[in-house]
Design an enzyme around this catalytic site. Structure first.
Site, PDB file in Angstrom:
ATOM      1  N   ARG A 264       0.825  -1.227   0.000  1.00  0.00           N
ATOM      2  CA  ARG A 264       0.000   0.000   0.000  1.00  0.00           C
ATOM      3  C   ARG A 264       0.850   1.265   0.000  1.00  0.00           C
ATOM      4  NH1 ARG A 264      -5.006  -1.022   4.192  1.00  0.00           N
ATOM      5  NH2 ARG A 264      -5.826  -2.906   3.245  1.00  0.00           N
TER       6      ARG A 264
ATOM      7  N   TYR B  88     -14.841 -11.020   0.822  1.00  0.00           N
ATOM      8  CA  TYR B  88     -15.563  -9.810   0.398  1.00  0.00           C
ATOM      9  C   TYR B  88     -16.831 -10.158  -0.375  1.00  0.00           C
ATOM     10  CZ  TYR B  88     -11.662  -6.990   1.972  1.00  0.00           C
ATOM     11  OH  TYR B  88     -10.714  -6.390   2.752  1.00  0.00           O
TER      12      TYR B  88
ATOM     13  N   ARG C 297      -6.097  11.840  -6.732  1.00  0.00           N
ATOM     14  CA  ARG C 297      -7.108  10.825  -6.482  1.00  0.00           C
ATOM     15  C   ARG C 297      -8.530  11.272  -6.849  1.00  0.00           C
ATOM     16  NH1 ARG C 297     -11.017   8.258  -5.221  1.00  0.00           N
ATOM     17  NH2 ARG C 297     -11.339   6.784  -3.543  1.00  0.00           N
TER      18      ARG C 297
ATOM     19  N   ASP D 260      -6.612  -2.885  -7.351  1.00  0.00           N
ATOM     20  CA  ASP D 260      -7.117  -3.441  -6.094  1.00  0.00           C
ATOM     21  C   ASP D 260      -7.397  -4.917  -6.325  1.00  0.00           C
ATOM     22  OD1 ASP D 260      -8.186  -2.244  -3.328  1.00  0.00           O
ATOM     23  OD2 ASP D 260      -9.381  -3.974  -3.889  1.00  0.00           O
TER      24      ASP D 260
ATOM     25  N   ARG E 168      -3.185   6.976   0.585  1.00  0.00           N
ATOM     26  CA  ARG E 168      -3.590   8.168   1.319  1.00  0.00           C
ATOM     27  C   ARG E 168      -2.551   8.788   2.219  1.00  0.00           C
ATOM     28  NH1 ARG E 168      -8.835   5.459   3.581  1.00  0.00           N
ATOM     29  NH2 ARG E 168      -7.228   3.865   3.700  1.00  0.00           N
TER      30      ARG E 168
HETATM   31  O1  CP3 Z   1       0.456   0.590  -3.211  1.00  0.00           O
HETATM   32  C1  CP3 Z   1      -0.243  -0.419  -3.287  1.00  0.00           C
HETATM   33  O2  CP3 Z   1      -0.182  -1.334  -2.458  1.00  0.00           O
HETATM   34  C2  CP3 Z   1      -1.103  -0.556  -4.492  1.00  0.00           C
HETATM   35  C3  CP3 Z   1      -2.260  -0.986  -4.755  1.00  0.00           C
HETATM   36  C4  CP3 Z   1      -3.255  -1.753  -3.910  1.00  0.00           C
HETATM   37  C5  CP3 Z   1      -4.506  -1.218  -3.483  1.00  0.00           C
HETATM   38  N1  CP3 Z   1      -5.190  -2.223  -2.895  1.00  0.00           N
HETATM   39  C6  CP3 Z   1      -4.990   0.167  -3.696  1.00  0.00           C
HETATM   40  C7  CP3 Z   1      -5.986   0.699  -2.759  1.00  0.00           C
HETATM   41  C8  CP3 Z   1      -3.182  -3.078  -3.502  1.00  0.00           C
HETATM   42  C9  CP3 Z   1      -2.041  -4.061  -3.631  1.00  0.00           C
HETATM   43  C10 CP3 Z   1      -4.428  -3.370  -2.870  1.00  0.00           C
HETATM   44  C11 CP3 Z   1      -4.783  -4.697  -2.396  1.00  0.00           C
HETATM   45  C12 CP3 Z   1      -5.883  -4.871  -1.460  1.00  0.00           C
HETATM   46  N2  CP3 Z   1      -7.103  -4.260  -1.466  1.00  0.00           N
HETATM   47  C13 CP3 Z   1      -5.863  -5.808  -0.413  1.00  0.00           C
HETATM   48  C14 CP3 Z   1      -4.730  -6.733  -0.102  1.00  0.00           C
HETATM   49  C15 CP3 Z   1      -3.642  -6.058   0.597  1.00  0.00           C
HETATM   50  C16 CP3 Z   1      -3.866  -5.757   2.038  1.00  0.00           C
HETATM   51  O3  CP3 Z   1      -3.915  -4.596   2.361  1.00  0.00           O
HETATM   52  O4  CP3 Z   1      -3.992  -6.711   2.807  1.00  0.00           O
HETATM   53  C17 CP3 Z   1      -7.111  -5.721   0.244  1.00  0.00           C
HETATM   54  C18 CP3 Z   1      -7.525  -6.519   1.441  1.00  0.00           C
HETATM   55  C19 CP3 Z   1      -7.885  -4.749  -0.446  1.00  0.00           C
HETATM   56  C20 CP3 Z   1      -9.275  -4.336  -0.165  1.00  0.00           C
HETATM   57  C21 CP3 Z   1      -9.342  -2.879   0.124  1.00  0.00           C
HETATM   58  N3  CP3 Z   1      -9.224  -1.893  -0.834  1.00  0.00           N
HETATM   59  C22 CP3 Z   1      -9.478  -2.246   1.395  1.00  0.00           C
HETATM   60  C23 CP3 Z   1      -9.658  -2.963   2.695  1.00  0.00           C
HETATM   61  C24 CP3 Z   1      -9.424  -0.856   1.170  1.00  0.00           C
HETATM   62  C25 CP3 Z   1      -9.458   0.256   2.195  1.00  0.00           C
HETATM   63  C26 CP3 Z   1     -10.697   1.031   2.223  1.00  0.00           C
HETATM   64  C27 CP3 Z   1     -10.527   2.381   2.900  1.00  0.00           C
HETATM   65  O5  CP3 Z   1     -10.804   3.378   2.246  1.00  0.00           O
HETATM   66  O6  CP3 Z   1     -10.146   2.398   4.084  1.00  0.00           O
HETATM   67  C28 CP3 Z   1      -9.262  -0.664  -0.217  1.00  0.00           C
HETATM   68  C29 CP3 Z   1      -9.148   0.629  -0.903  1.00  0.00           C
HETATM   69  C30 CP3 Z   1      -7.821   0.934  -1.505  1.00  0.00           C
HETATM   70  N4  CP3 Z   1      -7.149   0.102  -2.341  1.00  0.00           N
HETATM   71  C31 CP3 Z   1      -7.080   2.120  -1.350  1.00  0.00           C
HETATM   72  C32 CP3 Z   1      -5.921   1.993  -2.154  1.00  0.00           C
HETATM   73  C33 CP3 Z   1      -4.835   3.000  -2.395  1.00  0.00           C
HETATM   74  C34 CP3 Z   1      -7.451   3.309  -0.474  1.00  0.00           C
HETATM   75  C35 CP3 Z   1      -8.285   4.248  -0.763  1.00  0.00           C
HETATM   76  C36 CP3 Z   1      -8.788   5.199  -1.736  1.00  0.00           C
HETATM   77  O7  CP3 Z   1      -8.029   6.010  -2.278  1.00  0.00           O
HETATM   78  O8  CP3 Z   1     -10.014   5.168  -1.854  1.00  0.00           O
END
Ligand code: CP3
Length: 345
Positions: free
Chosen positions: A28, A152, A41, A77, A32
């Site tokens: 990640r 999910y 974003r 994602d 943010r």
């Molecule tokens: O830098 C990176 O790691 C790049 C890309 C990436 C994202 N998601 C972008 C993202 C990767 C590798 C993921 C994988 C992902 N997504 C996982 C596996 C990795 C881990 O963290 O265990 C999981 C479980 C998800 C599901 C997911 N997507 C969650 C739980 C969330 C958070 C929601 C929140 O807003 O709190 C996301 C959203 C997400 N995916 C964001 C990013 C940069 C954040 C928010 C945004 O800008 O809206």
């Protein structure tokens, strides 16, 4: 050779002097915690940003420029491919993936048709090509692992207890395995397309698999994880298998066939190495909470992780899980510098 790929292959630094540093990147890393991310974003679902190749390329490269990390990870994602086949899922800011109609019965299998990457998510390959051209570092592709993605789809939202997904797994094992087969087919197609577009390494994120005891992991998840990893083996890129809370599952996750196992902060790397018998490289494993603290404490903890690895060539430095919204980008940059200065391989 790049340090990332040297370490993934457990090649000693002495055999690849041009790559003889401990590689470091952060799960990640794009997100943010970076002001420049928030600027690009915009509002709304992240899925539309992922599908916009100009913004996705820029966001993928931001942490590479800011931190000097040894890898880019595709800005996407784990739910992007199931969104792209039309399952009906969204990522709600501040919450995470949500489905209006969660997966409940065999009829829902139809909502997980095979992925055709060129048609369903052409933006993925385009972003990868852009990053590989501009980036100067290897790009990591990824897909969601069976348990995490199923959680999910079945829960319909992030869960702490995994009650519904476990009820399906224990109560309707045939349907569970069919669901995992669909998920795995989509993961395989995703990863193959990412590598064809230029990804140098792939990671299977089964982040929540640690919710299972080893016997259940073996019965319900391991065959699918094994198939995914096996079906991308011919591509010749290193494969990482990651989850949190997986201290008890590490030997099984290594059995699934990855080259690298991600270790969260709870298990010292020396213990993880014993449990995996030295047959895989390790990735990790600084506690992400430290990224909100002070440099004094951070320095000590970075050195603890390096010492715990003990100069083993198969180490990719990372956090034990992802960067947090509260993480201090300045500290992350200092971590990269310290690992590059002091890490031995
Ligand atoms: O830098 C990176 O790691 C790049 C890309 C990436 C994202 N998601 C972008 C993202 C990767 C590798 C993921 C994988 C992902 N997504 C996982 C596996 C990795 C881990 O963290 O265990 C999981 C479980 C998800 C599901 C997911 N997507 C969650 C739980 C969330 C958070 C929601 C929140 O807003 O709190 C996301 C959203 C997400 N995916 C964001 C990013 C940069 C954040 C928010 C945004 O800008 O809206």
């Amino acid at each position: 050779m790049f340090p990332l790929l040297r370490a993934a292959r457990q090649i000693p630094g002495s055999e690849a002097p041009e790559a003889a540093t401990v590689p470091v990147w952060f799960m990640r890393q794009a997100g943010r915690s970076l002001p420049e991310y928030r600027e690009v974003r915009g509002e709304g679902t992240i899925l539309h940003v992922i599908a916009d190749t100009d913004r996705a390329t820029e966001i993928t490269l931001q942490p590479v420029r800011r931190y000097g990390v040894d890898a880019a990870i595709l800005y996407s994602d784990i739910v992007t491919p199931v969104w792209a086949v039309g399952f009906g899922i969204d990522i709600v800011p501040g919450v995470g993936p949500m489905c209006e109609h969660p997966f409940e019965s065999a009829a829902d299998l139809e909502r997980l048709r095979p992925l055709e990457p060129d048609i369903d998510l052409p933006y993925q390959a385009e972003t990868i090509k852009n990053v590989v051209t501009d980036g100067g570092v290897p790009l990591i592709g990824f897909a969601g692992g069976p348990f995490t993605l199923a959680s999910y789809l079945v829960e319909g939202r992030p869960s702490r207890t995994y009650t519904k997904v476990k009820a399906l797994m224990f109560g309707q094992p045939d349907l569970w395995h069919q669901l995992c087969e669909r998920i795995s087919d989509i993961a395989i197609a995703t990863l193959r397309a990412q590598v064809a577009a230029g990804a140098s390494m792939v990671q299977l994120f089964d982040s929540w698999a640690g919710a299972l005891r080893p016997e259940h992991y073996t019965e319900f998840v391991l065959p699918h994880a094994t198939r995914i990893l096996h079906e991308v083996a011919d591509l010749g890129v290193p494969r990482t298998h990651f989850g949190i809370n997986t201290g008890e599952l590490l030997p099984l996750m290594a059995d699934a066939g990855a080259d690298v196992i991600g270790v969260d902060w709870r298990t010292p790397l020396s213990v993880a190495r014993q449990r995996t018998g030295g047959r895989v490289a390790l990735q990790g494993n600084l506690d992400p909470a430290l990224t909100t603290g002070t440099w004094d404490v951070m320095q000590r903890e970075v050195r603890r992780v390096l010492a715990d690895n003990g100069g083993n060539p198969g180490h990719i430095f990372n956090l034990g899980h992802g960067v947090m919204p509260e993480s201090d980008p300045g500290l992350l940059k200092q971590v990269v510098e310290l690992v590059h200065e002091e890490g031995t391989c």
